[in-house]
Motif scaffolding. Structure first.
Motif, short mmCIF file in Angstrom:
data_model
loop_
_atom_site.label_atom_id
_atom_site.label_comp_id
_atom_site.label_asym_id
_atom_site.label_seq_id
_atom_site.Cartn_x
_atom_site.Cartn_y
_atom_site.Cartn_z
N PHE A 48 0.83 -1.21 0.00
CA PHE A 48 0.00 0.00 0.00
C PHE A 48 0.86 1.26 0.00
O PHE A 48 0.43 2.31 0.46
CB PHE A 48 -0.93 -0.01 1.22
N LEU A 53 -5.20 2.38 2.17
CA LEU A 53 -5.96 1.20 2.53
C LEU A 53 -7.41 1.63 2.71
O LEU A 53 -7.73 2.44 3.58
CB LEU A 53 -5.43 0.60 3.84
N ARG A 54 -8.30 1.10 1.88
CA ARG A 54 -9.71 1.48 1.92
C ARG A 54 -10.47 0.50 2.81
O ARG A 54 -10.58 -0.68 2.47
CB ARG A 54 -10.29 1.51 0.52
N VAL A 55 -10.95 0.99 3.92
CA VAL A 55 -11.62 0.14 4.91
C VAL A 55 -13.10 0.49 4.97
O VAL A 55 -13.45 1.64 5.26
CB VAL A 55 -10.98 0.29 6.31
N ALA A 85 -4.32 -0.18 9.35
CA ALA A 85 -3.59 0.73 8.47
C ALA A 85 -2.15 0.92 8.96
O ALA A 85 -1.20 0.91 8.18
CB ALA A 85 -4.31 2.07 8.38
N LEU A 88 -0.08 -2.21 8.25
CA LEU A 88 0.22 -2.39 6.83
C LEU A 88 0.98 -1.20 6.24
O LEU A 88 1.18 -1.14 5.03
CB LEU A 88 -1.09 -2.60 6.06
N ALA A 90 0.08 1.84 5.79
CA ALA A 90 -0.76 2.44 4.75
C ALA A 90 -1.51 3.66 5.29
O ALA A 90 -1.82 3.75 6.46
CB ALA A 90 -1.77 1.41 4.24
N ASP A 112 -10.82 -2.45 0.28
CA ASP A 112 -9.87 -3.56 0.41
C ASP A 112 -10.35 -4.56 1.47
O ASP A 112 -10.11 -5.77 1.34
CB ASP A 112 -8.50 -3.03 0.79
N LEU A 243 -3.73 -10.44 1.58
CA LEU A 243 -4.22 -9.41 2.49
C LEU A 243 -4.86 -10.05 3.72
O LEU A 243 -4.68 -9.56 4.83
CB LEU A 243 -5.23 -8.52 1.77
#
Length: 285
Positions: A48, A53-55, A85, A88, A90, A112, A243
């Motif tokens: 990333f 990081l799209r949560v 995040a 990771l 990100a 994600d 992931l």
């Protein structure tokens, strides 16, 4: 009459040697197969560095409040999103996703991963890679101890406070025929029980229990058996094994019972302080 056959020792050695060789070959093949399966299951490690990081979460807090007060949130979804995040390396981007739309959002690549609550039979468990976080709870109530409701059915027609983030609790209160009052934060809902504006406040029983252990809450600690238990989980697309493994690794040191107990107690202490703060402010005006 029975006959006993004793083969020569040379034959026995030959047979035993063949069995041992077969076992070694089988073990080698199994290990090789396991290694291949593991490599396939792990998948590529996510990177990333070039994007956030799209949560997906079920609720987003407002950017600020009129009086600039901060509140402890209903659950731990936002906290876990930030933890993931960080693990990771990100940038975090929160995306509001309705719980029932989690599978589609993952499939379409809109997010994600999704941090959400899932029951034992939730279809999401069959349609996504689900990583457990270690937190689970049913819903319960906080009520005045001197006039508690005796059954869940007694909520019909009663005023029940629910927070904006508690979609599960809101759905339950509506089904039971309660007059629902939706508030911004747990502290506001619980304070409304203390002031008599609400007959009950609906929250996770796992969070109410440490609150009820405080002396200042003994008069408002009446409750009912918890219902509709769910687990806090992280859902990843079925084909994103890398992931999913990274998420599992990030959550592993945080998922034990002692860590969750500390989180629950911190939640209760913070919410209790916020109720006191808001009540004192109201009394001063």
């Amino acid at each position: 009459m029975s006959l006993t056959f004793r083969p020569p020792r040379s034959i026995l050695r030959l047979l035993l040697g063949g069995v041992a060789l077969a076992c070694l070959v089988a073990a080698a093949l199994f290990a090789a197969g396991f290694a291949v399966v593991s490599a396939v299951a792990r998948g590529p490690v996510p990177d990333f560095s070039g994007r956030p990081l799209r949560v997906g979460v079920g609720w987003l807090p407002p950017p600020d409040t009129p009086d600039m007060r901060l509140y402890m949130e209903e659950g731990f979804e936002l906290d876990l999103a930030a933890v993931l995040a960080g693990a990771l390396a990100a940038e975090l981007r929160l995306v509001r996703i309705a719980p029932e739309a989690a599978e589609q959002a993952l499939k379409a690549g809109e997010v994600d991963l999704v941090v959400t609550r899932a029951g034992a039979e939730d279809p999401l468990r069959r349609r996504a890679r689900v990583v457990e976080t270690g937190f689970s709870s049913g819903l319960s109530l906080a009520m005045r101890s001197d006039r508690p409701l005796k059954a869940w059915s007694a909520l019909q027609g009663r005023t029940v406070c629910v927070t904006e983030a508690n979609a599960h609790g809101l759905a339950l209160a509506v089904r039971l025929g309660a007059q629902v009052r939706v508030l911004r934060a747990p502290a506001q809902a619980l304070m409304s029980v203390r002031t008599g504006e609400c007959d009950a406040a609906l929250h996770d029983r796992a969070l109410l229990d440490p609150l009820f252990g405080k002396m200042s809450w003994q008069k408002f600690s009446a409750t009912l058996p918890a219902v509709e238990p769910t687990d806090l989980v992280v859902a990843v697309a079925p084909d994103d094994a890398g992931l999913a493994e990274a998420v599992e690794g990030a959550l592993k040191p945080l998922s034990n019972s002692q860590t969750w107990q500390a989180r629950r107690e911190k939640w209760a202490a913070t919410v209790s302080f916020e109720v006191y703060r808001d009540q004192v402010a109201a009394d001063c005006h």
